[in-house]
Design an enzyme around this catalytic site. Structure first.
Site, PDB file in Angstrom:
ATOM      1  N   HIS A 271       0.855  -1.192   0.000  1.00 28.56           N
ATOM      2  CA  HIS A 271       0.000   0.000   0.000  1.00 28.56           C
ATOM      3  C   HIS A 271       0.889   1.239   0.000  1.00 28.56           C
ATOM      4  CE1 HIS A 271      -3.783   1.992   0.395  1.00 28.56           C
ATOM      5  NE2 HIS A 271      -3.477   2.561   1.546  1.00 28.56           N
ATOM      6  N   HIS A 306      -1.269   9.107  -3.931  1.00 30.95           N
ATOM      7  CA  HIS A 306      -2.277   8.215  -3.375  1.00 30.95           C
ATOM      8  C   HIS A 306      -3.597   8.500  -4.069  1.00 30.95           C
ATOM      9  CE1 HIS A 306      -4.523   5.620  -0.997  1.00 30.95           C
ATOM     10  NE2 HIS A 306      -4.193   5.996   0.224  1.00 30.95           N
TER      11      HIS A 306
END
Length: 378
Positions: A271, A306
């Site tokens: 992530h 992101h």
């Protein structure tokens, strides 16, 4: 549709070269809701008033072309859409809200409900009469969408699903992350000098198809979904479990579903947001799963930021590319690995070539929404 450019080639080539598309945001124009390339694609995209919806339509168009899949070859009742997002059409809402405040619009003029709008719009454009869903599980939404698509096919509800994620930058999103003091000028995942995350926007869509359907039509297959997993933290509204227990359980669930072991995994797409809490959590989670085995790890968020609900979908595309190219891109922005992450075999500085057969992607969202995908060669 990534900050690195339009299409998978621009995305992949930028990642392999270690390029970063992160640059200063000069402002948001509420009237600029259609991507600049709209005139070059289908009329459906040109007519799309929502930036996030436009991204998703363009990504879906490319995915169908890559799969050599004509919509006429799919029973509409067996075609589904699973498109994750965090705030979907929020810019439509912001523009409407500003117009109401200025007296040029009425509350009844809101053109459509945000959030699930991109999935519904995509379903309308492709004529999908099978299951349609918008998983809103924060930054794990795109990964959950691919997992949901696989489940629909496994349970016989669909033969083909357009799955992925789309998200966009808007005042509400930026203000929210600024309130958390989580944003920074540059993203440096797993770096000792990290300062926080950088927000990005875009969309990634994949065609998830049953093996029988793909075989019958002679379609192009890029990879296999071997297993999926999900788990919650139940710890905090925004902060992750610092021991990485939820993320580890999600990865372990994906391995169990596939009948594989951690020793079978050749690469992990982390992530990797570049925040202190996330990086430490992931290092702990990967340590739990791999028990000291050093598996090559990277994060794409130093390159594209992101992208929230689209992040996991971009990672799915990355994993497919890694499987087919046997190359792992470097983590852009990573210069000095954090000693606290010394247990990770971080890929940085340059791309790394080696034989890759099985890859694991892990995503974590606010409130502890963890998800994982295990993919293998076609």
């Amino acid at each position: 549709m990534s900050p690195l450019g339009v299409g998978v080639s621009a995305f992949w080539e930028g990642l392999v070269a270690g390029h970063s598309a992160i640059r200063a945001i000069e402002g948001f124009d509420a009237a600029d809701l259609v991507p600049g390339m709209a005139a070059e694609v289908d009329a459906a995209v040109a007519d799309e008033p929502d930036r996030a919806g436009g991204f998703a339509l363009l990504a879906a168009e490319e995915a169908l072309g890559d799969a050599v899949l004509a919509l006429a070859d799919v029973d509409p009742a067996r075609l589904g859409v699973a498109l994750g997002t965090t705030l979907g059409g929020m810019r439509i809402f912001e523009a409407w809200d500003a117009a109401v405040a200025a007296g040029s619009a009425r509350p009844a003029d809101l053109p459509r409900v945000p959030y699930f709008g991109p999935a519904v719009r995509l379903a309308q454009v492709v004529g999908a009469c099978g299951p349609v869903a918008t998983p809103q599980l924060a930054c794990a939404s795109g990964t959950h969408a691919v997992a949901i698509a696989a489940e629909w096919i496994r349970t016989g509800q669909a033969d083909v699903v357009l799955a992925g994620g789309t998200d966009l930058l808007c005042r509400f999103v930026v203000a929210g992350f600024n309130c958390l003091r989580a944003t920074a000028p540059a993203a440096r995942p797993f770096d000792r000098d990290r300062e926080g995350l950088v927000l990005g926007e875009g969309a990634a869509v994949v065609v998830v198809e049953s093996e029988d359907h793909a075989r019958r039509r002679g379609g192009r297959v890029q990879a296999r979904i071997l297993g999926t997993g999900a788990a919650g933290d139940a710890v905090h509204m925004t902060a992750p479990d610092r021991e990485g227990r939820g993320a580890a359980r999600a990865m372990q669930a994906a391995l169990r579903a596939a009948g594989r072991t951690p020793g079978d995994v050749d690469f992990v797409s982390a992530h990797g947001t570049g925040t202190i809490y996330n990086d430490a959590m992931e290092a702990a989670a990967l340590g739990r799963v791999f028990a000291g085995r050093r598996v090559p790890v990277n994060s794409i968020k130093g390159a594209i930021g992101h992208t929230l609900g689209a992040a996991g979908a971009f990672e799915a595309v990355l994993c497919v590319q890694v499987l087919n190219a046997n190359v792992v891109p470097p983590t852009a922005g990573l210069l000095h690995p954090d000693p606290a992450c010394a247990g990770l075999d971080l890929v940085y500085g340059a791309a790394r070539a080696f034989d890759v057969a099985t890859v694991l992607s892990t995503s974590s969202g606010f409130a502890g929404a963890n998800a994982a995908l295990l993919l293998g060669r076609a």
